[in-house]
Every structure is written in structure tokens, then in C-alpha cells.
Write a protein that holds these residues in place. Sequence first.
Motif, PDB file in Angstrom:
ATOM      1  N   MET A   1       0.851  -1.183   0.000  1.00 26.73           N
ATOM      2  CA  MET A   1       0.000   0.000   0.000  1.00 26.73           C
ATOM      3  C   MET A   1       0.892   1.240   0.000  1.00 26.73           C
ATOM      4  N   PRO A   2       1.012   1.960  -1.130  1.00 28.22           N
ATOM      5  CA  PRO A   2       1.943   3.097  -1.209  1.00 28.22           C
ATOM      6  C   PRO A   2       1.554   4.239  -0.274  1.00 28.22           C
ATOM      7  N   GLU A   3       2.496   4.662   0.543  1.00 28.11           N
ATOM      8  CA  GLU A   3       2.306   5.831   1.395  1.00 28.11           C
ATOM      9  C   GLU A   3       3.454   6.798   1.124  1.00 28.11           C
ATOM     10  N   GLY A   4       3.584   7.830   1.940  1.00 27.62           N
ATOM     11  CA  GLY A   4       4.561   8.870   1.645  1.00 27.62           C
ATOM     12  C   GLY A   4       5.987   8.374   1.528  1.00 27.62           C
ATOM     13  N   ASP A   5       6.361   7.384   2.360  1.00 28.90           N
ATOM     14  CA  ASP A   5       7.723   6.860   2.283  1.00 28.90           C
ATOM     15  C   ASP A   5       7.965   6.145   0.965  1.00 28.90           C
ATOM     16  N   THR A   6       6.939   5.418   0.481  1.00 27.68           N
ATOM     17  CA  THR A   6       7.063   4.705  -0.793  1.00 27.68           C
ATOM     18  C   THR A   6       7.278   5.677  -1.946  1.00 27.68           C
ATOM     19  N   ILE A   7       6.506   6.756  -1.969  1.00 28.19           N
ATOM     20  CA  ILE A   7       6.605   7.722  -3.068  1.00 28.19           C
ATOM     21  C   ILE A   7       7.927   8.483  -2.999  1.00 28.19           C
ATOM     22  N   HIS A   8       8.386   8.778  -1.800  1.00 26.63           N
ATOM     23  CA  HIS A   8       9.704   9.413  -1.630  1.00 26.63           C
ATOM     24  C   HIS A   8      10.793   8.531  -2.233  1.00 26.63           C
ATOM     25  N   LYS A   9      10.782   7.243  -1.897  1.00 25.35           N
ATOM     26  CA  LYS A   9      11.792   6.317  -2.432  1.00 25.35           C
ATOM     27  C   LYS A   9      11.650   6.169  -3.946  1.00 25.35           C
ATOM     28  N   LEU A  10      10.419   6.143  -4.410  1.00 23.73           N
ATOM     29  CA  LEU A  10      10.169   6.022  -5.841  1.00 23.73           C
ATOM     30  C   LEU A  10      10.721   7.227  -6.592  1.00 23.73           C
ATOM     31  N   ALA A  11      10.495   8.432  -6.053  1.00 27.56           N
ATOM     32  CA  ALA A  11      11.014   9.641  -6.698  1.00 27.56           C
ATOM     33  C   ALA A  11      12.537   9.604  -6.764  1.00 27.56           C
ATOM     34  N   THR A  12      13.167   9.131  -5.697  1.00 24.83           N
ATOM     35  CA  THR A  12      14.634   9.038  -5.682  1.00 24.83           C
ATOM     36  C   THR A  12      15.123   8.067  -6.747  1.00 24.83           C
ATOM     37  N   PHE A  13      14.472   6.899  -6.844  1.00 22.49           N
ATOM     38  CA  PHE A  13      14.881   5.902  -7.836  1.00 22.49           C
ATOM     39  C   PHE A  13      14.667   6.411  -9.251  1.00 22.49           C
ATOM     40  N   LEU A  14      13.473   6.938  -9.537  1.00 22.16           N
ATOM     41  CA  LEU A  14      13.180   7.401 -10.889  1.00 22.16           C
ATOM     42  C   LEU A  14      14.046   8.592 -11.274  1.00 22.16           C
ATOM     43  N   SER A  15      14.380   9.433 -10.317  1.00 26.58           N
ATOM     44  CA  SER A  15      15.271  10.562 -10.609  1.00 26.58           C
ATOM     45  C   SER A  15      16.619  10.060 -11.105  1.00 26.58           C
ATOM     46  N   GLY A  16      17.166   9.075 -10.394  1.00 23.88           N
ATOM     47  CA  GLY A  16      18.456   8.538 -10.804  1.00 23.88           C
ATOM     48  C   GLY A  16      18.426   7.873 -12.167  1.00 23.88           C
ATOM     49  N   ALA A  17      17.268   7.300 -12.513  1.00 19.59           N
ATOM     50  CA  ALA A  17      17.170   6.576 -13.782  1.00 19.59           C
ATOM     51  C   ALA A  17      16.781   7.466 -14.953  1.00 19.59           C
ATOM     52  N   LEU A  61       3.819  15.765 -15.216  1.00 23.44           N
ATOM     53  CA  LEU A  61       2.924  14.648 -14.961  1.00 23.44           C
ATOM     54  C   LEU A  61       2.749  14.487 -13.455  1.00 23.44           C
ATOM     55  N   ARG A  62       1.495  14.473 -13.007  1.00 25.91           N
ATOM     56  CA  ARG A  62       1.209  14.192 -11.600  1.00 25.91           C
ATOM     57  C   ARG A  62       0.629  12.785 -11.510  1.00 25.91           C
ATOM     58  N   VAL A  63       1.255  11.949 -10.693  1.00 27.57           N
ATOM     59  CA  VAL A  63       0.829  10.552 -10.560  1.00 27.57           C
ATOM     60  C   VAL A  63       0.492  10.268  -9.103  1.00 27.57           C
ATOM     61  N   HIS A  64      -0.713   9.749  -8.882  1.00 28.76           N
ATOM     62  CA  HIS A  64      -1.136   9.309  -7.549  1.00 28.76           C
ATOM     63  C   HIS A  64      -1.453   7.823  -7.664  1.00 28.76           C
ATOM     64  N   LEU A  65      -0.693   6.994  -6.958  1.00 31.20           N
ATOM     65  CA  LEU A  65      -0.840   5.552  -7.095  1.00 31.20           C
ATOM     66  C   LEU A  65      -2.099   5.014  -6.435  1.00 31.20           C
ATOM     67  N   GLY A  66      -2.666   5.741  -5.478  1.00 33.34           N
ATOM     68  CA  GLY A  66      -3.804   5.196  -4.761  1.00 33.34           C
ATOM     69  C   GLY A  66      -3.402   3.964  -3.960  1.00 33.34           C
ATOM     70  N   MET A  67      -4.332   3.040  -3.783  1.00 33.79           N
ATOM     71  CA  MET A  67      -4.056   1.854  -2.971  1.00 33.79           C
ATOM     72  C   MET A  67      -3.350   0.745  -3.749  1.00 33.79           C
ATOM     73  N   TYR A  68      -3.547   0.704  -5.057  1.00 36.05           N
ATOM     74  CA  TYR A  68      -3.113  -0.474  -5.807  1.00 36.05           C
ATOM     75  C   TYR A  68      -2.072  -0.177  -6.883  1.00 36.05           C
ATOM     76  N   GLY A  69      -1.666   1.064  -7.022  1.00 41.79           N
ATOM     77  CA  GLY A  69      -0.728   1.401  -8.079  1.00 41.79           C
ATOM     78  C   GLY A  69       0.700   0.975  -7.771  1.00 41.79           C
TER      79      GLY A  69
END
Length: 260
Positions: A1-17, A61-69
Motif C-alpha cells: 500500500m503506497p504511502e509517503g515513504d514509498t513515493i519518496h523512495k520512488l522519486a529518488t529511484f526514478l530521478s536517478g534513472a 505529470l502528476r501521478v497518484h498511485l492510490g491503494m493499488y498502483g
Amino acid sequence: MPEGDTIHKLATFLSGALVGQRLDSARLQGRAIAALAQDRILGISSKGKHLFIDLEGGASLRVHLGMYGSWHRYPVGQAWQKPKRRATLVLSASGQDYVCFNAKEVEILETRGFKKRDQTDRLGPDLSRDAPTPESLLHRARTLLTPETELVDLLLDQRIASGIGNVYKSEILFLERCEPRTRFGAISDETFGALYRTAERLLLNNLGGGPRVTRTADDGRGILWVYGRAGKPCFRCGTSLLRERLGQHARSTYWCPTCQ
């Protein structure tokens, strides 16, 4: 279930890539976004549960994963682990497909436009980035909410502070010994501050890899205090934990009727 920590880590990973890369193609709900093709990605950031991808042509692009993204990365041409019909957004660059499956929301905004400013301004401070003071959060809560607001709704209200999701909500209330249906107006300023300090601590502690952890005892009994443990004994007192759909949006809440 994505929460703020998940999106923070995701932004860091996608930024590097992806930052600095030029898109080969972009597809939203299976349709090509011609206006974004060949755009260079200038920046990727997060605020709470929202991910923002800024492009040199002026779009964001604004992306909100919700519960299942979720996001996956595949070499172009490799089979995906999920059906293509579930792909909300696909960004292709440098021989890789970055696929966002089952997103709750994807929106194309102007990077410097009013709508993006409004989208970010109405969100409260990101607890994993901004280090807001309890006093500033209390001011926001008193401005935006009524004293009758239940704590389950207070913590999930992203206008007060962004990043807290349903898992953290239950864990925070347990750690601070607050009954979930308690009214915002009934708690002290000190209790309010403690709720958000605990929220900030948990989010920051989970910015590394691995599963989300709120309980660190190395006893093999679990890494969460109450979430997902309905009917099991409380780690503090042994009472059977409860689960009920509470609050404005009837989200599952787990708690101990003795400790809280």
C-alpha cells in the motif's frame, strides 16, 4: 500500500534513472501522448503521496498511485508481469519501459501553471522532507477542520500533513495510545504534536530498502504493531486487536481496546 515513504523512495529511484533522459515515447491509458515525445525529463519529485515528473517542454505529470498502483521497469520488448490493460502510464527512454500500473490518478499539468501550484499548495508539508513544526500543523488543522473531526480522519487528511496513509494511521494511533474515534478538539496540543512527531519518525525510518517497519523488536513476532493483526494479541497487553471501518471514508483501522 503506497504511502509517503514509498513515493519518496520512488522519486529518488526514478530521478536517478530518468532525469536528463529524453523520452522516446509516452503513453497514457494506451494512447500515445505526442506532445511529450522527445521531451527531456528535467526533474522528478514527490510531495506526500503525489509524484511529479517535470519535462522540458513545460508539462508536468502528476501521478497518484492510490491503494493499488505500482511502478515497474522493463527492457523494451520484454514481457510485463502484469496485463497491458492495467498500464496507466508508460514512459520509454534509453531502451527501458517505465510502467505505472493501476494508478488512481495521472494528470498532465503545466509545470509553472496555476493548477500545479494549486495542487501542491493545498497539500500539507511532506513529513518525509519538510520537517514542519507541530505548531504550524496545529494551525493548519484548526483552520481546515472542525473540532468534531475524528483522529482517523485527521491523520489521513493530506491538507494538514502529506504522506500518512492507512497503515501509518493505525500504527501512529497505537503508539500514542489514542482511541481512533477520539475527536480532534478533545486532544491536547501536546498529544497533537506527539502524533505528528511519531508520523515523521516512522516515515523517515522507512526511507531505506525493505518492508515497512514500525516495530523493531527482534523477536520474530512481526514488524507492525497493529495493522493487519485483527484478532491477534496486542504486543503490549495481550488483548485481542480490533478492526473496523472508521472515519469519513470507512477505511480499515486496527487498534487495541485496552492500550488505546
